[in-house]
Write a protein that holds these residues in place. Sequence first.
Motif, PDB file in Angstrom:
ATOM      1  N   GLN A 151      -2.870   6.548  -1.850  1.00 16.69           N
ATOM      2  CA  GLN A 151      -3.772   5.838  -0.948  1.00 16.69           C
ATOM      3  C   GLN A 151      -4.495   4.701  -1.660  1.00 16.69           C
ATOM      4  O   GLN A 151      -4.947   4.848  -2.788  1.00 16.69           O
ATOM      5  N   ASP A 152      -4.599   3.563  -0.977  1.00 20.38           N
ATOM      6  CA  ASP A 152      -5.340   2.392  -1.453  1.00 20.38           C
ATOM      7  C   ASP A 152      -4.708   1.740  -2.679  1.00 20.38           C
ATOM      8  O   ASP A 152      -5.379   1.000  -3.403  1.00 20.38           O
ATOM      9  N   VAL A 153      -3.448   2.009  -2.937  1.00 17.53           N
ATOM     10  CA  VAL A 153      -2.744   1.353  -4.042  1.00 17.53           C
ATOM     11  C   VAL A 153      -1.929   0.196  -3.469  1.00 17.53           C
ATOM     12  O   VAL A 153      -1.176   0.369  -2.514  1.00 17.53           O
ATOM     13  N   THR A 154      -2.090  -0.967  -4.043  1.00 15.66           N
ATOM     14  CA  THR A 154      -1.400  -2.156  -3.536  1.00 15.66           C
ATOM     15  C   THR A 154      -0.139  -2.437  -4.339  1.00 15.66           C
ATOM     16  O   THR A 154       0.102  -1.840  -5.395  1.00 15.66           O
ATOM     17  N   LEU A 155       0.629  -3.382  -3.837  1.00 14.22           N
ATOM     18  CA  LEU A 155       1.816  -3.832  -4.553  1.00 14.22           C
ATOM     19  C   LEU A 155       1.447  -4.358  -5.931  1.00 14.22           C
ATOM     20  O   LEU A 155       2.131  -4.079  -6.922  1.00 14.22           O
ATOM     21  N   GLU A 156       0.358  -5.116  -6.002  1.00 18.19           N
ATOM     22  CA  GLU A 156      -0.073  -5.661  -7.290  1.00 18.19           C
ATOM     23  C   GLU A 156      -0.417  -4.551  -8.270  1.00 18.19           C
ATOM     24  O   GLU A 156      -0.135  -4.649  -9.464  1.00 18.19           O
ATOM     25  N   ASP A 157      -1.041  -3.480  -7.768  1.00 15.37           N
ATOM     26  CA  ASP A 157      -1.356  -2.331  -8.628  1.00 15.37           C
ATOM     27  C   ASP A 157      -0.077  -1.728  -9.196  1.00 15.37           C
ATOM     28  O   ASP A 157       0.008  -1.388 -10.384  1.00 15.37           O
ATOM     29  N   PHE A 158       0.919  -1.590  -8.337  1.00 15.23           N
ATOM     30  CA  PHE A 158       2.173  -0.976  -8.770  1.00 15.23           C
ATOM     31  C   PHE A 158       2.903  -1.861  -9.774  1.00 15.23           C
ATOM     32  O   PHE A 158       3.465  -1.379 -10.763  1.00 15.23           O
TER      33      PHE A 158
END
Length: 417
Positions: A151-158
């Motif tokens: 939850q709340d993880v974005t593409l940029e985070d990944f």
Amino acid sequence: MLITFSNTWRPPLSLLARLRSHFTFSTKCYIDEECNDFLPWLEHEAGVEISSLLSIGKSAYGRSLIARHPIKPGNFLLKVPYNVQLAPDNLPRGIDALLGDNVGNVAKVALLILYEQKLGKKSKWAPYITCLPRPEDMHNTASFQFSEIIQDVTLEDFKYACALVTSRAWESSRGVSMIPFADFANHSDLSDTTVLGNEEKQLSEVIANCSYAPGDQVLIRYGKFSNARLLLDFGFTLPCNMYDQVQVELTIPHEDKLRQLKLELLSRHQTPILKDVNGFSSSENSFALKEVRSADAQGRGIPQSIRAFTRVLCSNSPQEINYLAVEAAENDGRLARRPLKDKSREIQAHQFLLSKISELIEEYNASIKSLELRTLCMVGKLDSRRQMAQYLLTGELCVLKSAALWLENYCATLFRV
């Protein structure tokens, strides 16, 4: 049993990661006060001493490992048990169950990092996670197909988490492992020190191959990687890299009346595709050139396969092609590996190869000049990336020039004979 760990795996999409530059063995660093508690925490979690010789340091290029005491060749620099390393099997079952069989180890460890980050101070790995490079310190240009498993993880985070894994993790018996403390060590192509896996003792260890004085940065070798591989997977290049290579492609023109005969001959005597640690291969019509150390030697660095391909390419009659076929049959199937009996034809073939390499040299010179013209208008990350590109092109240009010099010398020698 000892296993040499290396960053030899190739992720589906390689990432540009943290920037480092070229270091020498005398590089001085200073103690990183922010990480004073890291090693005691890691040793507490591991239940054993990790290192009595090293401290975490900081330099202009980020975190590093520095000698705390004098170090001699053969000293154990560090030992990190498997139970304090991050690997795919550490991923919580609830998340692992959501992943399909096609999800690779890099993505799994990236998701593990994101999961532990979301836990914050509650995470077992918090002291380690907080010591990892921040997104602004990295050079990430990849894109991914990503569904929000956490939850709340974005593409940029990944993308950021994957960049951490591809630039820091090591191939291991568990797939891919993030090795705390060991992954603070920077790379040098001059070092023979690598990370070893001891399966019997269930730990990773590093043994010094040279001496260090207190305060010296301790360097390891990630692998015998060219600047192209370093830039692609780790996000840095070296000003002078002894493992630089250049991939060169040759093609038989469609207008060549003997094209079909040449293609059939090459197909019958095709060599297996053998890729090295840099992903380079010498097969079919693509060839990996390395630096030729001496213009008077045997041309080691220029694959025999590219010279053979050129001899076939420059054949100008069915009789010449048939002669090469007969010679290959008498030579264990190795096609055109011997100099052509007609000296003028041998010179012509190598002059053709020289002309192709000379064309590449002109292109490289133009690209390097273009980068130099942009220096004044580039700052920050853009300037860092410009410098990395310049190191990459300059290193490969040296390889091409060494090959051209050898070819010139080879042709001149044949003229004199």
